[in-house]
Every structure is written in structure tokens, then in C-alpha cells.
Design an enzyme around this catalytic site. Structure first.
Site, mmCIF file in Angstrom:
data_model
loop_
_atom_site.group_PDB
_atom_site.id
_atom_site.type_symbol
_atom_site.label_atom_id
_atom_site.label_comp_id
_atom_site.label_asym_id
_atom_site.label_seq_id
_atom_site.Cartn_x
_atom_site.Cartn_y
_atom_site.Cartn_z
ATOM 1 N N ARG A 50 39.027 52.245 49.582
ATOM 2 C CA ARG A 50 37.945 51.272 49.352
ATOM 3 C C ARG A 50 36.894 51.366 50.456
ATOM 4 N NH1 ARG A 50 39.437 45.030 48.369
ATOM 5 N NH2 ARG A 50 39.776 45.096 50.615
ATOM 6 N N LYS A 149 32.210 46.298 50.515
ATOM 7 C CA LYS A 149 32.740 45.384 51.538
ATOM 8 C C LYS A 149 31.922 45.664 52.801
ATOM 9 C CE LYS A 149 37.223 43.635 52.960
ATOM 10 N NZ LYS A 149 36.891 42.217 52.862
ATOM 11 N N GLU A 182 34.473 33.984 42.842
ATOM 12 C CA GLU A 182 35.600 34.060 43.779
ATOM 13 C C GLU A 182 35.363 33.071 44.902
ATOM 14 O OE1 GLU A 182 35.755 37.927 45.719
ATOM 15 O OE2 GLU A 182 33.568 38.032 45.823
HETATM 16 N N1 PMP Z 1 36.906 38.522 47.991
HETATM 17 C C1 PMP Z 1 36.247 38.658 49.149
HETATM 18 C C2 PMP Z 1 34.811 38.253 49.215
HETATM 19 C C3 PMP Z 1 36.891 39.189 50.283
HETATM 20 O O1 PMP Z 1 36.237 39.328 51.422
HETATM 21 C C4 PMP Z 1 38.258 39.551 50.177
HETATM 22 C C5 PMP Z 1 39.017 40.140 51.319
HETATM 23 N N2 PMP Z 1 38.779 39.659 52.531
HETATM 24 C C6 PMP Z 1 38.909 39.355 48.951
HETATM 25 C C7 PMP Z 1 38.199 38.862 47.885
HETATM 26 C C8 PMP Z 1 40.361 39.728 48.785
HETATM 27 O O2 PMP Z 1 40.503 41.127 48.813
HETATM 28 P P1 PMP Z 1 41.828 41.829 49.320
HETATM 29 O O3 PMP Z 1 42.920 41.325 48.451
HETATM 30 O O4 PMP Z 1 41.567 43.273 49.141
HETATM 31 O O5 PMP Z 1 42.025 41.438 50.741
#
Ligand code: PMP
Length: 288
Positions: A50, A149, A182
Site C-alpha cells: 500500500r 495514505k 469512515e
Molecule cells: N481510514 C483511515 C483514514 C486511516 O487513516 C486508517 C489507518 N490509520 C484506516 C482507515 C484503517 O486502515 P488500516 O486498517 O489499514 O490501518
């Protein structure tokens, strides 16, 4: 604490970055948050991939290969003698001048911090979390895709500030058209009957690695798992709601905008998924 910075492990006090670094001046860079459990790094390859995808989209060439970066993550944990840890992997555009032009940045900055994991309070998982929807909308994917990200988390920080100001720990962000996206650092799920639902990535959510893991576990439990557009009405009337993320794992949600969710306490499906997720973290992962 020893930190990896541009090819070397240095003491924390020596881990310094130029004020001309475009990661700092413009949020021009990408990152990952990874966790290790009892000497096993959970979903390491998924996180590395990622990171490379985020970097590819912003045309940032990471000056290391997948395996070199993987080795640095492992080394960071070994050097700091950590077994249960949180690892932050960051690549910025590097040092440039005061203009935006990324061509002025000759060499990307790469650093890795491996630290003790700061666990969320136990009550959060036992009692469940209360959320509010905030006025700040999630970035429109056409403007800044949440799949990247990036170091630019102001959208999320603004939403977090709104939640905190209102007396809550976490916020739900809606899309430009009013659908649920989210939270500021976690994905969101609902349970309704035998169906597990989560918003589709195109609405503007990060495709969380914990989200993918939980979807896999739920399918093994013969739950129907679907990516579907969700409204606040769908959240309010779900049997259960929970959040997923690397740091938070699976957090039950018991109240949203003043409405009780289900029985107002962590539900059976959430608990079953939490248990299965914890089992997975104990057995799956990359040794170092
Ligand atoms: N949404 C956002 C905006 C995030 O920054 C993150 C991780 N920090 C997630 C969802 C969750 O992603 P992951 O399960 O890959 O940590």
C-alpha cells in the site's frame, strides 16, 4: 530508541529532518502504520504494497525495494527489542526549496519509527464507543483520493477537532453526497441480520488492511459481506456497528448522534470477530 533515517539507525535526538523537507512544508509524502504482536509483524506485505501504491500515485519514487524496506522494518523492531509494537513508515518528497515544484527535491526522505504500542483504554472495548457525525466532509476522491495514505491528514484532523470539541473521541465523516464514509483513522462496518456492510472504497474511504482482514474472517463465519452505500439511517438502525484499524483493531460502537445502536452494548457478532481477529494476530505474521 533508535530510528531509521535515510540509510542509518540513529538515536531519537539525532533523527532530524530539514525545515525544507516537502513532507513538512506541503504534506508531500506517504506513510503506513503497522503493528507487531508478540514478535510477528501483522500484514507486513500488505502495508508495504500500500505504501508503494500511494507513492506511485503521487509519482514519488521510493529509493528502496520492497524487500529492503521490509528488512528495515524488521531491523527497527530487533534493534529496539520490541515484540508488541507500532511501526510508522514514512517517505517524503525530501528536501527542496520553498516552491511546490517536486523536481527541486533531489532525494526522498525515508524514516521508520518503531515504538511501544499505546493501547486504547480497555473500557473502550468493553463499553463501546459513542460517535458523532461532523460537518467536515471526507475529501472528495476526485480532489484528493483517500486511497493515498498521504502526509496530508488535515481533513481527518479537522473532523477529529470537531468531535473533541463536542465531547466525543471519534467522528463519522460523510461524503459530499451525504453517505457514510469512515472515521478519522478507522473504517466503519454495520451488522444487520447475517449481513456485514461497509461503504465501498469509491465513496472516499481508505481500503483499510484491517477492513480487508475482518471481511475475510466474516466470510469464513458465513456472514454475507458487502460493500454498500450507507446512510446515517442505516447506521442508527443497524444491529451492531464497529470500527476497524491497525491501531484500534475492532472497536464496538454503541451510540451515534444520540441514537442507541442495537442494545447499546457491544454485540455478539462484533465480539466474535474481535476474538477471531486476536487469534489471527497471534498466529499470522512475519517473524523478525
Ligand atoms: N481510514 C483511515 C483514514 C486511516 O487513516 C486508517 C489507518 N490509520 C484506516 C482507515 C484503517 O486502515 P488500516 O486498517 O489499514 O490501518
Amino acid at each position: 530508541m533508535r530510528i531509521y533515517l535515510n540509510g542509518k539507525f540513529v538515536e531519537r535526538s539525532q533523527a532530524l529532518i530539514s525545515v525544507f523537507d516537502h513532507g513538512l512544508l506541503y504534506g508531500d509524502g506517504v506513510f503506513e502504520g503497522i503493528r507487531s504482536y508478540n514478535g510477528l509483524i501483522f500484514k507486513l506485505q500488505e502495508h508495504i504494497e500500500r505504501l508503494f501504491e500511494s507513492a506511485h500515485t503521487i509519482m514519488l519514487k521510493i529509493p528502496m525495494s520492497h524487500s529492503e524496506l521490509t528488512d528495515v522494518v524488521k531491523q527497527s523492531l530487533r534493534i529496539n527489542r520490541l515484540r508488541d509494537a507500532y511501526i510508522r513508515l514514512v517517505v517524503t518528497r525530501g528536501e527542496g526549496d520553498l516552491g511546490l515544484d517536486p523536481r527541486k527535491c533531489v532525494r526522498p526522505t525515508v524514516f521508520v519509527i518503531a515504538d511501544k504500542i499505546e493501547l486504547y483504554p480497555k473500557q473502550l472495548y468493553e463499553r463501546g464507543l459513542e460517535l458523532i457525525t461532523v460537518a467536515t466532509q471526507r475529501n472528495v476522491p476526485e480532489a484528493l483520493n483517500p486511497q493515498i495514505k498521504s502526509l496530508n491528514y488535515l481533513n481527518n484532523i479537522l473532523a477529529k477537532i470537531e468531535a473533541i470539541t463536542a465531547g466525543f473521541e471519534e467522528a463519522i465523516l460523510l461524503s459530499h453526497s451525504g453517505y457514510v464514509t469512515e472515521c478519522t483513522g478507522e473504517n466503519i462496518f454495520t451488522v444487520k441480520g447475517k449481513a456485514l456492510l461497509t461503504p465501498p472504497a469509491y465513496i472516499g474511504v481508505l481500503r483499510g488492511i484491517t477492513r480487508q482482514t475482518v471481511m475475510g474472517i466474516a466470510r469464513r463465519f458465513r456472514l454475507s459481506v458487502q460493500e454498500e452505500l450507507l446512510t446515517r439511517h442505516d447506521l442508527f438502525n443497524a444491529d451492531e456497528v464497529f470500527l476497524t484499524g491497525t491501531a484500534a483493531e475492532i472497536v464496538p460502537v454503541v451510540k451515534i448522534d444520540g441514537r442507541l445502536i442495537g442494545q447499546g452494548k457491544p454485540g455478539p457478532v462484533t465480539k466474535k470477530l474481535q476474538k477471531a481477529f486476536r487469534e489471527l494476530t497471534k498466529t499470522q505474521g512475519v517473524r523478525y
